[in-house]
Design a protein around this motif. Structure first.
Motif, PDB file in Angstrom:
ATOM      1  N   SER A  13       9.313  43.967  18.261  1.00 51.05           N
ATOM      2  CA  SER A  13       8.475  43.722  19.439  1.00 51.05           C
ATOM      3  C   SER A  13       7.616  42.503  19.186  1.00 51.05           C
ATOM      4  CB  SER A  13       7.557  44.917  19.713  1.00 51.05           C
ATOM      5  OG  SER A  13       8.329  46.056  20.004  1.00 51.05           O
ATOM      6  N   PHE A  14       7.355  41.743  20.252  1.00 53.25           N
ATOM      7  CA  PHE A  14       6.351  40.673  20.197  1.00 53.25           C
ATOM      8  C   PHE A  14       5.223  41.133  21.107  1.00 53.25           C
ATOM      9  CE2 PHE A  14      10.358  38.367  19.330  1.00 53.25           C
ATOM     10  CZ  PHE A  14      10.035  37.850  18.080  1.00 53.25           C
ATOM     11  N   GLY A  15       4.080  41.476  20.540  1.00 54.56           N
ATOM     12  CA  GLY A  15       3.005  42.053  21.342  1.00 54.56           C
ATOM     13  C   GLY A  15       3.509  43.345  21.951  1.00 54.56           C
ATOM     14  N   SER A  16       3.361  43.471  23.267  1.00 59.91           N
ATOM     15  CA  SER A  16       3.803  44.713  23.904  1.00 59.91           C
ATOM     16  C   SER A  16       5.262  44.617  24.351  1.00 59.91           C
ATOM     17  CB  SER A  16       2.907  45.011  25.110  1.00 59.91           C
ATOM     18  OG  SER A  16       3.054  43.955  26.036  1.00 59.91           O
ATOM     19  N   ARG A  17       5.881  43.438  24.145  1.00 62.02           N
ATOM     20  CA  ARG A  17       7.265  43.263  24.619  1.00 62.02           C
ATOM     21  C   ARG A  17       8.259  43.677  23.539  1.00 62.02           C
ATOM     22  NH1 ARG A  17      11.275  41.757  27.157  1.00 62.02           N
ATOM     23  NH2 ARG A  17      12.470  39.805  27.148  1.00 62.02           N
ATOM     24  N   ARG A  18       9.040  44.725  23.870  1.00 66.53           N
ATOM     25  CA  ARG A  18      10.040  45.214  22.930  1.00 66.53           C
ATOM     26  C   ARG A  18      11.323  44.425  23.152  1.00 66.53           C
ATOM     27  NH1 ARG A  18      12.339  51.182  22.273  1.00 66.53           N
ATOM     28  NH2 ARG A  18      12.477  51.208  20.003  1.00 66.53           N
ATOM     29  N   VAL A  19      11.682  43.611  22.166  1.00 65.50           N
ATOM     30  CA  VAL A  19      12.832  42.728  22.338  1.00 65.50           C
ATOM     31  C   VAL A  19      14.109  43.362  21.771  1.00 65.50           C
ATOM     32  CG1 VAL A  19      13.777  40.487  21.677  1.00 65.50           C
ATOM     33  CG2 VAL A  19      11.411  40.657  22.411  1.00 65.50           C
ATOM     34  N   LEU A  20      14.009  43.999  20.621  1.00 65.61           N
ATOM     35  CA  LEU A  20      15.174  44.697  20.065  1.00 65.61           C
ATOM     36  C   LEU A  20      14.806  46.171  19.900  1.00 65.61           C
ATOM     37  CD1 LEU A  20      16.354  42.070  17.422  1.00 65.61           C
ATOM     38  CD2 LEU A  20      17.437  42.601  19.611  1.00 65.61           C
ATOM     39  N   GLY A  37      25.166  38.058  25.562  1.00 65.22           N
ATOM     40  CA  GLY A  37      24.192  38.782  26.369  1.00 65.22           C
ATOM     41  C   GLY A  37      23.422  37.841  27.255  1.00 65.22           C
ATOM     42  N   PRO A  38      22.781  38.393  28.285  1.00 68.20           N
ATOM     43  CA  PRO A  38      22.022  37.563  29.204  1.00 68.20           C
ATOM     44  C   PRO A  38      20.842  36.886  28.515  1.00 68.20           C
ATOM     45  CG  PRO A  38      21.738  39.904  29.736  1.00 68.20           C
ATOM     46  CD  PRO A  38      22.730  39.825  28.641  1.00 68.20           C
ATOM     47  N   SER A  39      20.308  35.874  29.135  1.00 69.14           N
ATOM     48  CA  SER A  39      19.169  35.142  28.592  1.00 69.14           C
ATOM     49  C   SER A  39      17.998  36.097  28.367  1.00 69.14           C
ATOM     50  CB  SER A  39      18.790  34.052  29.596  1.00 69.14           C
ATOM     51  OG  SER A  39      17.753  33.294  29.069  1.00 69.14           O
ATOM     52  N   GLY A  40      17.389  35.986  27.192  1.00 69.38           N
ATOM     53  CA  GLY A  40      16.205  36.787  26.906  1.00 69.38           C
ATOM     54  C   GLY A  40      16.498  38.191  26.394  1.00 69.38           C
ATOM     55  N   CYS A  41      17.777  38.509  26.110  1.00 67.64           N
ATOM     56  CA  CYS A  41      18.105  39.869  25.693  1.00 67.64           C
ATOM     57  C   CYS A  41      17.855  40.082  24.200  1.00 67.64           C
ATOM     58  CB  CYS A  41      19.553  40.205  26.023  1.00 67.64           C
ATOM     59  SG  CYS A  41      20.706  39.315  24.978  1.00 67.64           S
ATOM     60  N   GLY A  42      17.475  39.037  23.471  1.00 65.55           N
ATOM     61  CA  GLY A  42      17.144  39.201  22.058  1.00 65.55           C
ATOM     62  C   GLY A  42      18.175  38.668  21.084  1.00 65.55           C
ATOM     63  N   LYS A  43      19.129  37.867  21.571  1.00 64.01           N
ATOM     64  CA  LYS A  43      20.198  37.356  20.701  1.00 64.01           C
ATOM     65  C   LYS A  43      19.640  36.499  19.568  1.00 64.01           C
ATOM     66  CE  LYS A  43      22.270  35.164  24.130  1.00 64.01           C
ATOM     67  NZ  LYS A  43      21.409  35.494  25.279  1.00 64.01           N
ATOM     68  N   THR A  44      18.802  35.528  19.936  1.00 68.88           N
ATOM     69  CA  THR A  44      18.257  34.621  18.922  1.00 68.88           C
ATOM     70  C   THR A  44      17.359  35.387  17.959  1.00 68.88           C
ATOM     71  OG1 THR A  44      18.437  32.742  20.396  1.00 68.88           O
ATOM     72  CG2 THR A  44      16.867  32.534  18.595  1.00 68.88           C
ATOM     73  N   THR A  45      16.605  36.327  18.472  1.00 60.91           N
ATOM     74  CA  THR A  45      15.732  37.135  17.607  1.00 60.91           C
ATOM     75  C   THR A  45      16.570  37.887  16.566  1.00 60.91           C
ATOM     76  OG1 THR A  45      14.163  37.355  19.427  1.00 60.91           O
ATOM     77  CG2 THR A  45      13.957  38.951  17.620  1.00 60.91           C
ATOM     78  N   LEU A  46      17.694  38.439  16.982  1.00 61.79           N
ATOM     79  CA  LEU A  46      18.565  39.156  16.045  1.00 61.79           C
ATOM     80  C   LEU A  46      19.097  38.191  14.971  1.00 61.79           C
ATOM     81  CD1 LEU A  46      19.980  41.816  15.301  1.00 61.79           C
ATOM     82  CD2 LEU A  46      21.805  41.231  16.910  1.00 61.79           C
ATOM     83  N   ASP A 155      24.085  29.395  16.783  1.00 64.66           N
ATOM     84  CA  ASP A 155      23.260  29.751  17.941  1.00 64.66           C
ATOM     85  C   ASP A 155      23.533  28.795  19.098  1.00 64.66           C
ATOM     86  OD1 ASP A 155      21.441  30.807  19.655  1.00 64.66           O
ATOM     87  OD2 ASP A 155      19.684  30.505  18.388  1.00 64.66           O
ATOM     88  N   GLU A 156      24.344  29.224  20.038  1.00 61.62           N
ATOM     89  CA  GLU A 156      24.717  28.399  21.207  1.00 61.62           C
ATOM     90  C   GLU A 156      25.085  26.979  20.761  1.00 61.62           C
ATOM     91  OE1 GLU A 156      24.595  29.453  24.496  1.00 61.62           O
ATOM     92  OE2 GLU A 156      23.248  31.171  24.519  1.00 61.62           O
ATOM     93  N   PRO A 157      25.996  26.818  19.798  1.00 61.76           N
ATOM     94  CA  PRO A 157      26.203  25.491  19.207  1.00 61.76           C
ATOM     95  C   PRO A 157      26.910  24.503  20.138  1.00 61.76           C
ATOM     96  CG  PRO A 157      27.831  27.003  18.358  1.00 61.76           C
ATOM     97  CD  PRO A 157      26.911  27.823  19.216  1.00 61.76           C
TER      98      PRO A 157
END
Ligand code: ATP
Length: 349
Positions: A13-20, A37-46, A155-157
């Protein structure tokens, strides 16, 4: 087969936002897995958690069997032997091609060897600005491979390459990764890229892996309606399921996967609809020629709007009455709203 990478129960989570929210990802050694996955779904974070740039709140990461995150002390980035291939423009502009490849290369290795591997022999003295975007990506790949990572993260190369160049460069790079038996993870929001390049595809939706399977499995047997919409264009028609057959405005359609009796959404791929003399009546509302195929918009007798795509050119004009038929079995999912008779038309990319 050994696992090249095994991430289990990853939470972040980043703050209150649960990303994974408990993401699992296992990549067999020597293969490529796409995380789609769609934009913002947590791919880069993973990816960042696997590389070691970000610590997970919970869960474990193993690389070639070694516990690198989630154990008593996390293994730092530079000890994980993870390679990273970012978007275009990531070369050191002041170094030659050879200098870029030599960067981080273990002693005793030869730059020329890695330039051969990526098909750029003889270009060691060129400067990054003197070569094409596609060649720059190959240099970035040679540099990443020369460091002999246990896993390569992409990452999106290909996102920054022109459409024309993109298809060729990504196919070439996938071939090189396969030939070198590199364990790799490709992050992308482009379903064509994921399906055509990877050995397996993990679909990340809302912070967890909704489905992980071969490209064909994901396209032909998506586990949920959301997954079906994400992996390709859909034609969606409401109906009622009864013992594996869904009654719809297109007639009774056999379902590929088991579906509960009751209100259902049928999902067809646009190429499954065909103009056939013995089919269901429909009226043409629009017709657009795309070159390889033609998109025909139709409305069925009950008002349901559908769009079909037919190879080549089709000789119809708005207002024409035609008859259409469904080819093969269909995907069907319980209707999310429980409502019936809704015209859903085409969705997704
Ligand atoms: P995209 O395809 O758009 O790059 P993504 O699937 O790779 O998206 P992430 O980059 O992992 O998604 O981001 C997921 C969410 O986490 C986004 O809402 C993003 O704003 C948020 N996020 C990522 N990193 C941080 C951070 N360091 N601090 C705060 N929020 C972050």
């Amino acid at each position: 087969m050994t696992d090249g990478v095994a991430a289990h129960g990853i939470e972040k989570s980043f703050g209150s936002r649960r990303v994974l929210a408990g993401a699992d990802l296992v990549v067999p050694e020597g293969t490529m897995t796409a995380v789609l996955g769609p934009s913002g779904c947590g791919k880069t974070t993973l990816l960042r958690i696997i590389a070691g740039f970000t610590d997970p709140d919970a869960g474990t990461v193993r690389i070639a069997g070694q516990l690198v995150a989630g154990g008593p002390s996390p293994v730092p980035v530079h000890r994980r032997r993870v390679g990273l291939m970012p978007q275009e423009g990531a070369l050191f502009p002041h170094l030659s091609v050879g200098g870029n490849v030599a960067f981080g290369m273990p002693r005793g290795e030869r730059v020329e060897h890695w330039l051969d591997v990526v098909g750029l022999e003889g270009l060691a003295d060129a400067r990054p600005h003197e070569i094409s975007g596609g060649q720059q990506q190959r240099v970035a790949l040679a540099r990443a491979l020369a460091a002999q990572p246990r896993v390569l993260l992409l990452d999106e190369p290909f996102a920054a390459l022109d459409t024309g160049l993109r298809t060729r460069v990504r196919e070439d790079i996938a071939t090189i990764l396969r030939d070198t038996a590199t364990t790799s993870i490709l992050v992308t929001h482009d379903q064509t890229e994921a399906l055509s390049l990877a050995d397996s595809v993990a679909l990340l939706i809302d912070g967890s892996v909704a489905q992980h399977g071969s490209p064909a499995e994901l396209y032909q047997r998506p586990a949920t309606l959301a997954a079906a919409r994400f992996v390709g264009a859909t034609i969606e028609v409401a109906g009622t399921a009864d013992a594996g057959v869904v009654r719809t405005a297109l007639g009774p359609l056999p379902a590929v996967l088991p579906v509960a009796d009751g209100p259902a959404i049928v999902v067809l791929r646009p190429q499954q609809l065909r103009l056939r003399p013995e089919g269901v009546p429909a009226q043409v509302t629009a017709c657009r020629f795309y070159g390889p195929d033609t998109a025909v918009d139709l409305v069925l007798a009950d008002g349901t709007a559908v769009r079909m795509r037919t190879p080549g050119q089709v000789d119809v004009t708005p207002g024409d009455s035609v008859t259409i038929e469904v080819d093969g079995q269909v995907l069907a999912y319980p209707s999310p709203s429980g409502r019936q008779g809704v015209a859903l038309g085409e969705a997704g990319g």
